[in-house]
Every structure is written in C-alpha cells, then in structure tokens.
Design a protein around this motif. Structure first.
Motif, short mmCIF file in Angstrom:
data_model
loop_
_atom_site.label_atom_id
_atom_site.label_comp_id
_atom_site.label_asym_id
_atom_site.label_seq_id
_atom_site.Cartn_x
_atom_site.Cartn_y
_atom_site.Cartn_z
N ASP A 1 -1.85 -3.65 -11.44
CA ASP A 1 -1.06 -4.81 -10.51
C ASP A 1 0.79 -4.36 -11.26
O ASP A 1 1.18 -4.92 -12.49
N PRO A 2 1.43 -3.35 -10.77
CA PRO A 2 2.53 -4.43 -11.00
C PRO A 2 3.11 -5.21 -11.44
O PRO A 2 4.76 -4.82 -12.29
N GLY A 3 2.88 -7.23 -11.23
CA GLY A 3 3.69 -8.08 -12.34
C GLY A 3 4.59 -8.67 -11.34
O GLY A 3 5.81 -8.80 -12.04
N PHE A 4 4.66 -8.56 -10.16
CA PHE A 4 6.35 -9.01 -8.74
C PHE A 4 5.43 -10.30 -9.63
O PHE A 4 4.65 -11.48 -9.78
N GLY A 5 7.16 -11.04 -10.05
CA GLY A 5 7.34 -12.62 -10.87
C GLY A 5 7.67 -12.04 -12.26
O GLY A 5 7.74 -13.50 -12.94
N PHE A 6 7.08 -10.98 -13.23
CA PHE A 6 6.55 -10.93 -14.29
C PHE A 6 7.82 -10.11 -14.62
O PHE A 6 7.62 -8.93 -14.92
N GLU B 1 5.20 3.97 -4.99
CA GLU B 1 5.52 5.48 -6.23
C GLU B 1 4.25 5.14 -7.07
O GLU B 1 4.16 5.63 -8.36
N LEU B 2 3.37 3.82 -7.12
CA LEU B 2 2.06 3.89 -8.12
C LEU B 2 1.22 4.04 -7.97
O LEU B 2 0.44 4.55 -9.17
N ARG B 3 1.22 5.30 -7.22
CA ARG B 3 0.74 5.81 -6.23
C ARG B 3 0.15 7.21 -7.74
O ARG B 3 -1.24 8.16 -7.73
N ILE B 4 1.55 7.15 -7.74
CA ILE B 4 1.12 9.10 -8.59
C ILE B 4 0.14 8.79 -10.61
O ILE B 4 0.37 9.62 -10.56
N LEU B 5 -0.30 7.55 -10.22
CA LEU B 5 -0.91 6.78 -11.27
C LEU B 5 -2.98 7.45 -11.34
O LEU B 5 -2.96 7.12 -11.84
N GLU B 6 -2.82 7.63 -9.72
CA GLU B 6 -4.16 7.72 -9.12
C GLU B 6 -5.18 6.93 -9.20
O GLU B 6 -6.35 6.80 -9.61
N LEU B 7 -4.60 5.45 -9.42
CA LEU B 7 -5.18 4.14 -8.94
C LEU B 7 -5.39 3.28 -8.69
O LEU B 7 -4.22 2.96 -7.76
N PRO B 8 -6.11 2.37 -7.64
CA PRO B 8 -6.66 1.09 -6.99
C PRO B 8 -5.00 -0.25 -7.34
O PRO B 8 -5.09 -0.34 -8.48
N VAL B 9 -4.27 -0.36 -6.34
CA VAL B 9 -3.01 -1.54 -6.45
C VAL B 9 -3.40 -2.72 -5.88
O VAL B 9 -4.08 -2.76 -5.05
N LEU B 10 -3.13 -3.93 -6.49
CA LEU B 10 -2.48 -4.92 -6.09
C LEU B 10 -1.67 -5.59 -6.57
O LEU B 10 -0.56 -5.50 -7.43
N ALA B 11 -1.39 -6.11 -5.36
CA ALA B 11 -0.31 -6.93 -5.53
C ALA B 11 -0.71 -8.08 -5.07
O ALA B 11 -1.10 -8.80 -4.22
N LYS C 1 2.86 0.09 2.29
CA LYS C 1 2.88 0.76 0.86
C LYS C 1 2.27 1.00 -0.33
O LYS C 1 2.52 1.51 -1.09
N GLY C 2 0.88 0.51 0.19
CA GLY C 2 -0.43 1.43 -0.35
C GLY C 2 -1.23 0.31 -1.15
O GLY C 2 -2.24 0.31 -1.84
N ALA C 3 -0.97 -1.46 -0.70
CA ALA C 3 -2.18 -1.73 -1.60
C ALA C 3 -3.07 -2.27 -1.01
O ALA C 3 -3.20 -1.78 0.10
N ASP C 4 -4.60 -2.02 -2.06
CA ASP C 4 -5.68 -1.76 -2.51
C ASP C 4 -5.83 -3.08 -1.95
O ASP C 4 -6.68 -3.65 -1.12
N ILE C 5 -5.90 -4.46 -2.74
CA ILE C 5 -5.67 -5.52 -3.18
C ILE C 5 -4.81 -6.61 -3.15
O ILE C 5 -3.70 -6.36 -3.60
N LEU C 6 -4.63 -8.16 -2.42
CA LEU C 6 -3.72 -9.19 -1.78
C LEU C 6 -4.98 -9.72 -2.57
O LEU C 6 -5.37 -10.34 -2.05
N ARG C 7 -3.64 -10.58 -3.54
CA ARG C 7 -4.25 -12.28 -4.12
C ARG C 7 -3.44 -12.69 -3.46
O ARG C 7 -1.95 -13.08 -3.85
N VAL C 8 -3.63 -13.93 -3.23
CA VAL C 8 -3.36 -15.53 -1.90
C VAL C 8 -4.09 -15.93 -2.52
O VAL C 8 -4.97 -16.36 -3.03
N HIS C 9 -3.17 -17.41 -2.16
CA HIS C 9 -3.98 -18.54 -1.45
C HIS C 9 -4.51 -19.10 -0.71
O HIS C 9 -5.22 -19.65 -0.60
#
Length: 288
Positions: free
Chosen positions: A199-204, A220-230, A263-271
C-alpha cells in the motif's frame, strides 16, 4: 534489477492471497470495505458506534460484494488522537468476534499497527493484518505476522499519524517510496512471510501533489512484484481538490479508483462497496 520502464512481462505478481485456507484470486481486482469502530474517523459516514451498527454495515457491504472487511479501532487521520492499546482492543476484538459469529465466511482484515492488537484480532477470527506503519511503529509486528502466517498489508508511512505531515519531503517520491517498502519487504521475507500486499500510503506523509504523482506513477510499484492496494476513498486529495465535503466525494473517489485500476491496483480499500464493484466491472470491460 529491471528498470522501471521494462515491459510488464518481466513482473509476475502473486495471483492469490491465502486467508485461513481460503484463496482470494487477484485475477479480478478486489474490494476491501472499511469498517471503522472509532468515534473520530475522518469520514463521519464510516463511524460505527456499536455492534449492531457494525453488523448492519457488514451485512450491507457483503451484500454489495465486498471481498474483504477491514476493521479498525484507531483513527489514523492526520493529527488523530493517540489512544491506549486496551481501548483499541476493546473496540476491535468484539467487532471481529461478532462478524465471525454472524458471517463465518467473511474475510476480515484488522487495521492496526500494534502487534498485540493484530495477535488478538487473528485469534478472534481476522485473516489479514493491515498495518499503516509498515512495521515501523511496533518492532514485534513482523514476528507476529511470521508466526501467524497471515497475509500482511505493508503500507508506506513516515512517522506517526500525529507527526507524518511534517515528514512529507522527497527528492524522488516514488523511488523513495519503493525503496522504503522494499527494505521492509526484505525483512518480512527473511522471516518467511509469504503473502505481502503493498500500500503506497496515499495521504500518509504525502501532500496532495505527492498523492497525485503517486497515483500517476502507481505502475512503478510493479517492480517489487507484489499485489498493490490503493486507499483513496473520500480522502482530502479527492474532496479538497474538488472543493466539496467528504459526503460529496463519491464521484471523485470513483474517478481516482478507476485510474488506480488502470495503473495496476489489485485491491481498492473503500467506504462505498457497491459503487466500487461497478467501477471494477466497467474496468474489466477494457481488459477483455
């Protein structure tokens, strides 16, 4: 190491997450619904004050298609009040126990940076640890994750929710975020942790300009070859940019989430689970 401009075929992310023996496929992006058992979360519409409200919101989110329910008892908004460990436990554990009892098939994550709270939450039935500090605020967290062998969401943040705003200084934002995440990933892998989500930490520890640069360069986080949460749902990068209140930020949230998906997000954390599932449904039409 491949350059950030390398072809996507060089990056082979994990395609499943093991949650207590239940495999969640990432072939289609997942939706994580936010359940805040706090009185002071930044978005008033997400605050749940008792177990009845928790169960009601849980039922609605599951009905709307939530893949994961994220239960948090510590507000991490900028400048949030620091609460005692026991208070966080008293908020989180009963909520998780109630959800497990009523909805035994639900996949639950616990939103905490405290190892003791994570441990208690997993014992109560949670299957994922979502740590805003990326292991930097509790030295026992990584050992707890390794011992429990549960998926771990590693977020990028500097400082604490009380100090992070003063630490939003970067020479190259994305390179530094990737480097700082990679350092923590290496520690987790040495301990044998298998399922890591970034999780790149939007707002943190990031300004509004940083947030939009991060979104624009999320691939560009794909370089770490792990799923990404936004996680951008109704945050200030959305509502302040639009000049509206959080209650009017759904349309903007859908907009930035669609960009994150592209852009490649795998999980969206939402209300807002239903609207996010619809967004993913439309996004999938472009990937056929």
């Amino acid at each position: 190491m491949p350059t950030l401009e390398a072809k996507d075929t060089l990056f082979k992310k994990k395609s499943t997450v093991n949650c207590r023996g239940k495999l969640l496929s990432l072939d289609t992006p997942l939706v994580m619904g936010i359940l805040n058992v706090t009185p002071d979360s930044f978005y008033p519409g997400s605050r749940l004050n008792n177990l009845s409200e928790v169960l009601q919101r849980t039922e609605q989110m599951l009905s709307d298609g939530a893949d994961i329910l994220d239960v948090g008892g510590y507000s991490s908004r900028p400048g949030a009040v620091d609460i005692a460990e026991q208070e966080e436990l008293d908020r989180v554990v009963p909520a998780i126990e109630a959800i497990v009892q009523r909805f035994p098939d639900a996949v639950i994550s616990v939103d905490t940076f405290r190892a003791s709270v994570a441990e208690a939450a997993i014992a109560a039935g949670a299957a994922i640890i979502n740590d805003i500090s990326g292991g930097k605020l509790d030295e026992a967290m990584f050992e707890t994750v390794a011992k429990r062998q549960v998926p771990y969401i590693l977020m990028h943040m500097r400082g604490t929710p009380q100090t992070m705003a003063s630490l939003a200084q970067y020479e190259d934002l994305v390179v530094e975020v990737v480097d700082e995440l990679q350092a923590q990933v290496a520690k987790l892998k040495r301990l044998g942790v298998k399922d890591i989500i970034l999780d790149p930490g939007f707002g943190f520890a990031k300004t509004a300009a940083h947030n939009f640069e991060l979104l624009n360069r999320l691939e560009e986080l794909r370089i770490l070859e792990l799923p990404v949460l936004a996680g951008m749902s109704r945050k200030s990068m959305v509502y302040k940019s639009l000049g509206v209140d959080q209650t009017d930020a759904l349309t903007g949230t859908i907009g930035v989430n669609m960009i994150a998906l592209m852009k490649g997000a795998d999980i969206l954390r939402v209300h807002d689970v239903k609207e996010t599932k619809q967004t993913i449904q439309l996004y999938k039409k472009t990937t056929l």
